[in-house]
Design a protein around this motif. Sequence first.
Motif, PDB file in Angstrom:
ATOM      1  N   LEU A 222      27.459 -33.973 -15.393  1.00 49.94           N
ATOM      2  CA  LEU A 222      28.660 -33.214 -15.062  1.00 49.94           C
ATOM      3  C   LEU A 222      29.088 -32.386 -16.259  1.00 49.94           C
ATOM      4  CD1 LEU A 222      31.000 -32.532 -13.134  1.00 49.94           C
ATOM      5  CD2 LEU A 222      32.172 -34.583 -14.004  1.00 49.94           C
ATOM      6  N   LEU A 223      29.091 -32.992 -17.439  1.00 49.55           N
ATOM      7  CA  LEU A 223      29.426 -32.275 -18.672  1.00 49.55           C
ATOM      8  C   LEU A 223      28.514 -31.078 -18.865  1.00 49.55           C
ATOM      9  CD1 LEU A 223      30.906 -32.188 -21.504  1.00 49.55           C
ATOM     10  CD2 LEU A 223      28.952 -33.531 -22.316  1.00 49.55           C
ATOM     11  N   SER A 224      27.233 -31.287 -18.719  1.00 47.05           N
ATOM     12  CA  SER A 224      26.254 -30.224 -18.893  1.00 47.05           C
ATOM     13  C   SER A 224      26.460 -29.097 -17.877  1.00 47.05           C
ATOM     14  CB  SER A 224      24.843 -30.801 -18.778  1.00 47.05           C
ATOM     15  OG  SER A 224      23.879 -29.788 -18.877  1.00 47.05           O
ATOM     16  N   THR A 225      26.664 -29.474 -16.629  1.00 43.45           N
ATOM     17  CA  THR A 225      26.839 -28.483 -15.563  1.00 43.45           C
ATOM     18  C   THR A 225      28.104 -27.667 -15.764  1.00 43.45           C
ATOM     19  OG1 THR A 225      25.655 -29.902 -14.006  1.00 43.45           O
ATOM     20  CG2 THR A 225      27.058 -28.178 -13.069  1.00 43.45           C
ATOM     21  N   VAL A 226      29.220 -28.343 -16.028  1.00 40.66           N
ATOM     22  CA  VAL A 226      30.487 -27.640 -16.219  1.00 40.66           C
ATOM     23  C   VAL A 226      30.408 -26.733 -17.446  1.00 40.66           C
ATOM     24  CG1 VAL A 226      32.932 -27.958 -16.781  1.00 40.66           C
ATOM     25  CG2 VAL A 226      31.881 -29.331 -14.979  1.00 40.66           C
ATOM     26  N   ASN A 227      29.856 -27.243 -18.548  1.00 41.95           N
ATOM     27  CA  ASN A 227      29.742 -26.408 -19.749  1.00 41.95           C
ATOM     28  C   ASN A 227      28.831 -25.208 -19.536  1.00 41.95           C
ATOM     29  OD1 ASN A 227      31.603 -27.626 -21.426  1.00 41.95           O
ATOM     30  ND2 ASN A 227      30.106 -28.963 -22.406  1.00 41.95           N
ATOM     31  N   MET A 228      27.763 -25.387 -18.762  1.00 41.56           N
ATOM     32  CA  MET A 228      26.876 -24.261 -18.467  1.00 41.56           C
ATOM     33  C   MET A 228      27.632 -23.173 -17.704  1.00 41.56           C
ATOM     34  SD  MET A 228      23.474 -24.066 -16.092  1.00 41.56           S
ATOM     35  CE  MET A 228      24.443 -24.421 -14.646  1.00 41.56           C
ATOM     36  N   TYR A 229      28.393 -23.580 -16.683  1.00 36.26           N
ATOM     37  CA  TYR A 229      29.151 -22.595 -15.921  1.00 36.26           C
ATOM     38  C   TYR A 229      30.252 -21.960 -16.757  1.00 36.26           C
ATOM     39  CZ  TYR A 229      26.662 -23.434 -11.637  1.00 36.26           C
ATOM     40  OH  TYR A 229      25.682 -23.503 -10.689  1.00 36.26           O
ATOM     41  N   LEU A 230      30.875 -22.729 -17.631  1.00 31.57           N
ATOM     42  CA  LEU A 230      31.881 -22.149 -18.523  1.00 31.57           C
ATOM     43  C   LEU A 230      31.246 -21.134 -19.464  1.00 31.57           C
ATOM     44  CD1 LEU A 230      33.986 -25.318 -19.352  1.00 31.57           C
ATOM     45  CD2 LEU A 230      34.735 -23.327 -18.021  1.00 31.57           C
ATOM     46  N   ARG A 231      30.070 -21.434 -19.941  1.00 29.42           N
ATOM     47  CA  ARG A 231      29.365 -20.520 -20.852  1.00 29.42           C
ATOM     48  C   ARG A 231      28.886 -19.262 -20.133  1.00 29.42           C
ATOM     49  NH1 ARG A 231      24.445 -23.187 -21.997  1.00 29.42           N
ATOM     50  NH2 ARG A 231      23.636 -21.943 -20.294  1.00 29.42           N
TER      51      ARG A 231
ATOM     52  N   ARG B  91      29.542 -18.150 -16.710  1.00 26.45           N
ATOM     53  CA  ARG B  91      30.222 -17.487 -15.598  1.00 26.45           C
ATOM     54  C   ARG B  91      31.739 -17.408 -15.687  1.00 26.45           C
ATOM     55  NH1 ARG B  91      26.908 -16.773 -11.061  1.00 26.45           N
ATOM     56  NH2 ARG B  91      24.906 -17.799 -11.292  1.00 26.45           N
ATOM     57  N   TYR B  92      32.371 -18.321 -16.408  1.00 26.91           N
ATOM     58  CA  TYR B  92      33.827 -18.412 -16.355  1.00 26.91           C
ATOM     59  C   TYR B  92      34.445 -18.310 -17.742  1.00 26.91           C
ATOM     60  CZ  TYR B  92      32.793 -19.969 -11.658  1.00 26.91           C
ATOM     61  OH  TYR B  92      32.308 -20.034 -10.377  1.00 26.91           O
ATOM     62  N   HIS B  93      35.584 -17.657 -17.813  1.00 29.45           N
ATOM     63  CA  HIS B  93      36.281 -17.479 -19.088  1.00 29.45           C
ATOM     64  C   HIS B  93      37.184 -18.659 -19.426  1.00 29.45           C
ATOM     65  CE1 HIS B  93      35.323 -13.164 -18.210  1.00 29.45           C
ATOM     66  NE2 HIS B  93      34.809 -13.354 -19.398  1.00 29.45           N
ATOM     67  N   SER B  94      37.407 -19.545 -18.455  1.00 32.20           N
ATOM     68  CA  SER B  94      38.239 -20.722 -18.702  1.00 32.20           C
ATOM     69  C   SER B  94      37.950 -21.787 -17.652  1.00 32.20           C
ATOM     70  CB  SER B  94      39.725 -20.354 -18.663  1.00 32.20           C
ATOM     71  OG  SER B  94      40.116 -20.074 -17.335  1.00 32.20           O
ATOM     72  N   PHE B  95      38.379 -23.006 -17.958  1.00 29.54           N
ATOM     73  CA  PHE B  95      38.256 -24.095 -16.990  1.00 29.54           C
ATOM     74  C   PHE B  95      39.087 -23.788 -15.753  1.00 29.54           C
ATOM     75  CE2 PHE B  95      39.604 -28.374 -15.464  1.00 29.54           C
ATOM     76  CZ  PHE B  95      38.368 -28.806 -15.041  1.00 29.54           C
ATOM     77  N   GLY B  96      40.237 -23.189 -15.949  1.00 27.97           N
ATOM     78  CA  GLY B  96      41.086 -22.796 -14.830  1.00 27.97           C
ATOM     79  C   GLY B  96      40.391 -21.827 -13.894  1.00 27.97           C
ATOM     80  N   ASP B  97      39.668 -20.854 -14.466  1.00 29.80           N
ATOM     81  CA  ASP B  97      38.905 -19.907 -13.648  1.00 29.80           C
ATOM     82  C   ASP B  97      37.832 -20.630 -12.836  1.00 29.80           C
ATOM     83  OD1 ASP B  97      40.368 -17.807 -14.725  1.00 29.80           O
ATOM     84  OD2 ASP B  97      38.760 -17.148 -16.081  1.00 29.80           O
ATOM     85  N   LEU B  98      37.162 -21.584 -13.475  1.00 26.21           N
ATOM     86  CA  LEU B  98      36.093 -22.331 -12.802  1.00 26.21           C
ATOM     87  C   LEU B  98      36.640 -23.096 -11.604  1.00 26.21           C
ATOM     88  CD1 LEU B  98      33.224 -24.322 -14.340  1.00 26.21           C
ATOM     89  CD2 LEU B  98      34.743 -25.487 -12.774  1.00 26.21           C
TER      90      LEU B  98
ATOM     91  N   PRO C  94      39.956 -25.192 -25.058  1.00 29.66           N
ATOM     92  CA  PRO C  94      40.097 -23.824 -24.527  1.00 29.66           C
ATOM     93  C   PRO C  94      39.649 -22.754 -25.525  1.00 29.66           C
ATOM     94  CG  PRO C  94      42.255 -24.782 -24.981  1.00 29.66           C
ATOM     95  CD  PRO C  94      41.233 -25.856 -25.192  1.00 29.66           C
ATOM     96  N   VAL C  95      39.705 -23.035 -26.811  1.00 28.86           N
ATOM     97  CA  VAL C  95      39.267 -22.054 -27.809  1.00 28.86           C
ATOM     98  C   VAL C  95      37.761 -21.839 -27.696  1.00 28.86           C
ATOM     99  CG1 VAL C  95      39.079 -21.563 -30.275  1.00 28.86           C
ATOM    100  CG2 VAL C  95      41.189 -22.571 -29.365  1.00 28.86           C
ATOM    101  N   GLN C  96      37.027 -22.932 -27.555  1.00 29.05           N
ATOM    102  CA  GLN C  96      35.569 -22.831 -27.426  1.00 29.05           C
ATOM    103  C   GLN C  96      35.141 -22.706 -25.968  1.00 29.05           C
ATOM    104  OE1 GLN C  96      33.150 -25.504 -29.801  1.00 29.05           O
ATOM    105  NE2 GLN C  96      34.929 -25.995 -31.064  1.00 29.05           N
ATOM    106  N   ASN C  97      36.077 -22.868 -25.047  1.00 29.11           N
ATOM    107  CA  ASN C  97      35.810 -22.822 -23.610  1.00 29.11           C
ATOM    108  C   ASN C  97      34.668 -23.753 -23.210  1.00 29.11           C
ATOM    109  OD1 ASN C  97      36.256 -21.982 -20.940  1.00 29.11           O
ATOM    110  ND2 ASN C  97      34.621 -20.484 -21.078  1.00 29.11           N
ATOM    111  N   ARG C  98      34.799 -25.000 -23.647  1.00 27.81           N
ATOM    112  CA  ARG C  98      33.821 -26.004 -23.275  1.00 27.81           C
ATOM    113  C   ARG C  98      34.380 -27.404 -23.508  1.00 27.81           C
ATOM    114  NH1 ARG C  98      29.017 -26.677 -27.545  1.00 27.81           N
ATOM    115  NH2 ARG C  98      30.258 -27.357 -29.281  1.00 27.81           N
ATOM    116  N   PHE C  99      33.717 -28.355 -22.915  1.00 24.88           N
ATOM    117  CA  PHE C  99      34.087 -29.747 -23.121  1.00 24.88           C
ATOM    118  C   PHE C  99      33.292 -30.287 -24.295  1.00 24.88           C
ATOM    119  CE2 PHE C  99      35.671 -29.108 -18.924  1.00 24.88           C
ATOM    120  CZ  PHE C  99      36.741 -29.984 -18.788  1.00 24.88           C
ATOM    121  N   LEU C 100      33.960 -31.042 -25.144  1.00 24.84           N
ATOM    122  CA  LEU C 100      33.323 -31.630 -26.323  1.00 24.84           C
ATOM    123  C   LEU C 100      33.477 -33.144 -26.286  1.00 24.84           C
ATOM    124  CD1 LEU C 100      34.928 -29.199 -28.888  1.00 24.84           C
ATOM    125  CD2 LEU C 100      32.612 -29.085 -28.000  1.00 24.84           C
TER     126      LEU C 100
END
Length: 71
Positions: A23-32, A34-41, A65-71
């Motif tokens: 899930l982390l990998s998938t969400v981060n891939m889409y954030l990287r 396709r999407y400018h923020s988690f909210g957009d996703l 939100p600064v890096q637009n990814r989950f850490l």
Amino acid sequence: FDFSKPFKGANHMIYLPEDPVMLLSTVNMYLRDRYHSFGDLVEDLDADADAILQKLEQFGFRYDPVQNRFL
């Protein structure tokens, strides 16, 4: 919340995996890619933001939100 349910993105169907690392990998891939923020996703996918956040936070991952990814 059923992660196996597909979400209709702007131009594609997305399945969010149950496994937290996948899930982390998938969400981060889409954030990287396709999407400018988690909210957009979550808005585009009409997904449950709280369920995703809870699942990832359960394993120590937090959205930056600064890096637009989950850490």
